[in-house]
Design an enzyme around this catalytic site. Structure first.
Site, PDB file in Angstrom:
ATOM      1  CD  GLU A   1      -2.857  -1.170   2.384  1.00  0.00           C
ATOM      2  OE1 GLU A   1      -2.507  -0.545   3.404  1.00  0.00           O
ATOM      3  OE2 GLU A   1      -3.892  -1.834   2.313  1.00  0.00           O
TER       4      GLU A   1
ATOM      5  CD  GLU B   1      -3.989  -6.041   3.168  1.00  0.00           C
ATOM      6  OE1 GLU B   1      -4.596  -5.175   3.828  1.00  0.00           O
ATOM      7  OE2 GLU B   1      -2.756  -6.216   3.251  1.00  0.00           O
TER       8      GLU B   1
END
Ligand SMILES: *[C@@H]1O[C@H](CO)[C@@H](O)[C@H](O)[C@H]1NC(C)=O
Ligand SMILES: *[C@@H]1O[C@H](CO)[C@@H](O)[C@H](O)[C@H]1NC(C)=O
Ligand SMILES: *[C@@H]1O[C@H](CO)[C@@H](O)[C@H](O)[C@H]1NC(C)=O
Ligand SMILES: *[C@@H]1O[C@H](CO)[C@@H](O)[C@H](O)[C@H]1NC(C)=O
Ligand SMILES: *[C@@H]1O[C@H](CO)[C@@H](O)[C@H](O)[C@H]1NC(C)=O
Ligand SMILES: *[C@@H]1O[C@H](CO)[C@@H](O)[C@H](O)[C@H]1NC(C)=O
Ligand SMILES: *[C@@H]1O[C@H](CO)[C@@H](O)[C@H](O)[C@H]1NC(C)=O
Ligand SMILES: *[C@@H]1O[C@H](CO)[C@@H](O)[C@H](O)[C@H]1NC(C)=O
Ligand SMILES: *[C@@H]1O[C@H](CO)[C@@H](O)[C@H](O)[C@H]1NC(C)=O
Ligand SMILES: *[C@@H]1O[C@H](CO)[C@@H](O)[C@H](O)[C@H]1NC(C)=O
Length: 629
Positions: A182, A260
């Site tokens: 991320e 995720e």
């Protein structure tokens, strides 16, 4: 970059060579809509489960439970700090034997997606970075910085050496690897991400499929993607997919993966932070099932974050940072389908039903039977030694040195100053408290400064010549998620002052406490119970046997305020009355029939301490912080 790859004669499978897409002898690649395993379309029904958070003795049954729920792919973080604890040492044993974890996964019929960072976040200490990075001159983590990339290269090369036979192109289960984690929500330096890409190709080979994983928002994708590298998103599911189509480079588009999908959320230490789970909540579970069923029917892939969270053993937990430090609790249960102790939840069963429906005729292994934890009757614990009575040789200096410079990763540092002439005022332990600072005068506790509060307590002292000031600083977990903060250094940074005075003359004691420095063979320390409150930290110890079959249990230290527990030398992690965690997971594989030794570091002894026993169900709940400012 793509041009130079082609010119150098290297095939970037799944990146640019479309004829490779349908080549069945290419182990793993992808086209615009599908992952392709040996030329066949492959949909990842994935879940996250990290080896370091599970006793290795339980890996096989946890992996089996994943397969039995219908997962075909395990997403696995690797924590750099665990495998390279110091710059010159590697540890691939026990819970760090990653190659073995992957081998077991393959045996059970699971593929692997490697999430090796180097930065992984993962609610782990400093997002996986080893503490010693802070000691390297010029180091700037998560950036295009020579010392950082250099250290990252050493790590990735050594990791690749360890797991190379496990790569799909070598007949193993590892399909692809994620670059960073991320990154787009943290920075926007594409040169850094491209440099990492090259380190991954260098370590794992040019035929490794790589991808980035960012939040499903335009900015995150724009910032975190790498041209020509598959760009995936997380959260979602649908929002991320649509945003990716809009914002990712055309050359970064491929099959959609929700990298995720958050089952629930992590839990943080604090009196007002509750345990988060959807177990027992039919409406919430229906919504999870509906999201994931949508994803599968869309032809897309997902990874449950977490399928099984496990435990932040020892001092592995990270921390968030918004306006204050919010350390992650010892349990990493995450409200996951498979609980911290491997229990099957209603979330698990509902997801299995959905997956079975989706797969149609495919037979899954049977759902494993829930194991019944055992109770352990009250364990007699005796105080055996004061922490201050078993200090190692100190480092002596005029001014304090931080934990990292003292060569220590986690645990505690004790800073001791003997007062030479009277001094008074507010005690300021360096630039800001890092993280929980217990203050003693002549071994009597006079205050606690805790960085979980935006305005930590102020400790105002008047000291006379001869008084001994002890400052015990606990590393509560380096930040894994939060805005850029200048450094991740623990202990005391800067000078200790009181009023206008800089305190000079320190003894510094390293207390990493990898192993307890006390044992049950020590004789009982005679203490008046009235002397307990405000005393220095005490080690307690005891022995216990297991009646009947050995199985998992949950240790409850009723009304013990804060500390650390070891059983048979295994550090089970921190306990803290504030909650939400009120029991510590003690897996049966760490127990034996007779002569189990428990050692507790009791940071804040009191007259209120209740029984210590093993219970069959975890306890969640919060108590007021007795040390709140
Ligand atoms: C398929 O891939 C294999 C292994 O990389 C290679 O040797 C072969 O030439 C490829 N065939 C085609 C038609 O591209
Ligand atoms: C990707 O490969 C799958 C499986 O071979 C095929 O069904 C699909 O049409 C391909 N998609 C594209 C865009 O080529
Ligand atoms: C990179 O690391 C090597 C040893 O691992 C060292 O010799 C070299 O000086 C380092 N370079 C930089 C730029 O840090
Ligand atoms: C708990 O919540 C209150 C009110 O929102 C806040 O002021 C306080 O700082 C919180 N305490 C901790 C430790 O987070
Ligand atoms: C999957 O969902 C996306 C929107 O998120 C949509 O554009 C696409 O057509 C869907 N694909 C299939 C096969 O349903
Ligand atoms: C499931 O059904 C398909 C189509 O009928 C068949 O090709 C496949 O072999 C079956 N799989 C199993 C595991 O029975
Ligand atoms: C500290 O305590 C002393 C003595 O009680 C008091 O005079 C002084 O004002 C206090 N200092 C601060 C900054 O609160
Ligand atoms: C602390 O101990 C020293 C040395 O025994 C003594 O001189 C001093 O008076 C004590 N201070 C307090 C506050 O008890
Ligand atoms: C601590 O104080 C000493 C004496 O004033 C000074 O020389 C030193 O630079 C200070 N250290 C820091 C980190 O500020
Ligand atoms: C914990 O302490 C409170 C307050 O003293 C007491 O009421 C309670 O019974 C204690 N609980 C246990 C389990 O010892």
């Amino acid at each position: 970059m793509r041009v130079s790859i082609v010119l150098s004669g290297l095939l970037g499978f799944g990146r640019l060579v479309s004829s490779a897409y349908t080549n069945a002898s290419v182990a793993f690649t992808y086209n615009r809509t599908s992952f392709l395993l040996h030329g066949e379309s492959y949909q990842m029904i994935g879940g996250q489960m990290d080896p370091h958070r599970i006793p290795y003795q339980y890996w096989e049954k946890r992996l089996y439970a994943a397969r039995a729920m219908g997962l075909n792919t395990i997403f696995s973080y690797i924590f750099w700090d665990q495998v390279q604890p110091s710059q010159d040492t590697w540890d691939f044993s026990g819970r760090n034997n990653i190659a073995e974890y992957f081998r077991l996964a393959q045996e059970i019929g699971l593929h692997i997606v490697l999430r090796a960072g180097p930065y992984v976040c993962g609610e782990h200490e400093w997002g996986g970075y080893p503490y010693w990075l802070s000691n390297i001159p010029g180091m700037v983590v998560r950036s295009n910085n020579a010392p950082f990339l250099n250290a990252s290269k050493v790590y990735l090369d050594r990791l690749a050496e360890e797991i190379r036979p496990m790569l799909v192109q070598n007949g193993g289960p590892i399909l692809m690897a994620q670059i960073e984690n991320e990154y787009g929500s943290y920075g926007a330096d594409h040169v850094y991400m491209e440099a990492l890409r090259d380190l991954f190709y260098g370590a794992f080979g040019d035929d490794m499929v790589l991808y980035t994983n960012d939040g499903g928002y335009s900015e995150d994708i724009l910032n975190g993607q790498i041209e020509g590298i598959l760009a995936e998103t997380d959260g979602g599911p649908q929002s991320g997919f649509l945003a990716r189509d809009q914002y990712a480079y055309a050359s970064s588009l491929g099959p959609q993966l929700d990298g995720e999908y958050y089952i629930t959320w992590l839990d943080l230490w604090a009196s007002n932070s509750t345990y988060d789970t959807d177990a027992g909540d039919t409406t919430a579970i229906e919504s999870i099932v509906s999201d994931l069923s949508w994803t599968l029917n869309n032809g897309s892939s997902f990874s449950l974050y977490m399928f099984h969270g496990g435990t932040n053993w020892g001092f592995q937990n990270g921390a968030d940072w918004a306006k204050a430090l919010t350390p992650v609790i010892t349990s990493y249960d995450y409200g996951a389908p498979l609980t911290e102790s491997g229990g099957i939840t209603d979330i698990y069963l509902a997801l299995r039903e959905m997956i079975v429906d989706y797969l149609g005729n495919e037979t899954l292994p049977a759902v494993p039977k829930n194991e019944t934890p055992i109770a352990i009757p009250e364990i007699a614990l005796k105080p055996v030694v004061k922490l201050f009575d078993i200090l190692p040789e100190p480092v002596v200096a005029d001014y304090p040195t931080n934990m990292e410079k003292l060569g220590q990763s986690h645990g505690f540092i004790l800073y001791r100053h003997t007062v030479t002439s009277s001094v008074s005022g507010i005690l300021v332990p360096g630039d800001y408290p890092r993280d929980r600072v217990l203050v003693y005068v002549n071994q009597t506790r006079v205050g606690i400064i805790d960085s979980i509060y935006q305005a930590p307590a102020k400790v105002n002292l008047t000291l006379e010549a001869g008084d001994v000031l002890d400052i015990l600083v606990e590393n509560m977990g380096r930040v894994n998620y939060g805005p850029r903060i200048p450094d991740q250094i623990k202990g005391i940074v800067g000078n200790v002052t009181m009023g206008e005075s800089i305190l000079k003359g320190w003894e510094m004691y390293n207390l990493p406490l990898e192993l307890p420095s006390a044992s049950s063979s020590m004789s009982t320390l005679e203490l008046a119970s009235s002397s307990l409150s405000n005393s220095g930290p005490l080690f307690y110890a005891g022995m216990f046997d297991v009646e009947g079959e050995i199985a998992d249990t949950f240790l409850h230290l009723a009304n013990w305020t804060k500390g650390v527990v070891w059983v048979n030398g295994e550090n089970l992690g921190r306990y803290w009355t504030v909650g939400p965690q009120q029991t510590l997971y003690l897996p049966g594989c760490y127990l034996k029939k007779e002569g189990n030794e428990i050692v507790v570091l009791n940071l804040e002894p009191s007259e209120e301490m209740g029984a210590v026993n093993g219970v069959v169900n975890r306890l969640w709940g919060n108590n007021p912080d007795p040390d709140a400012p």
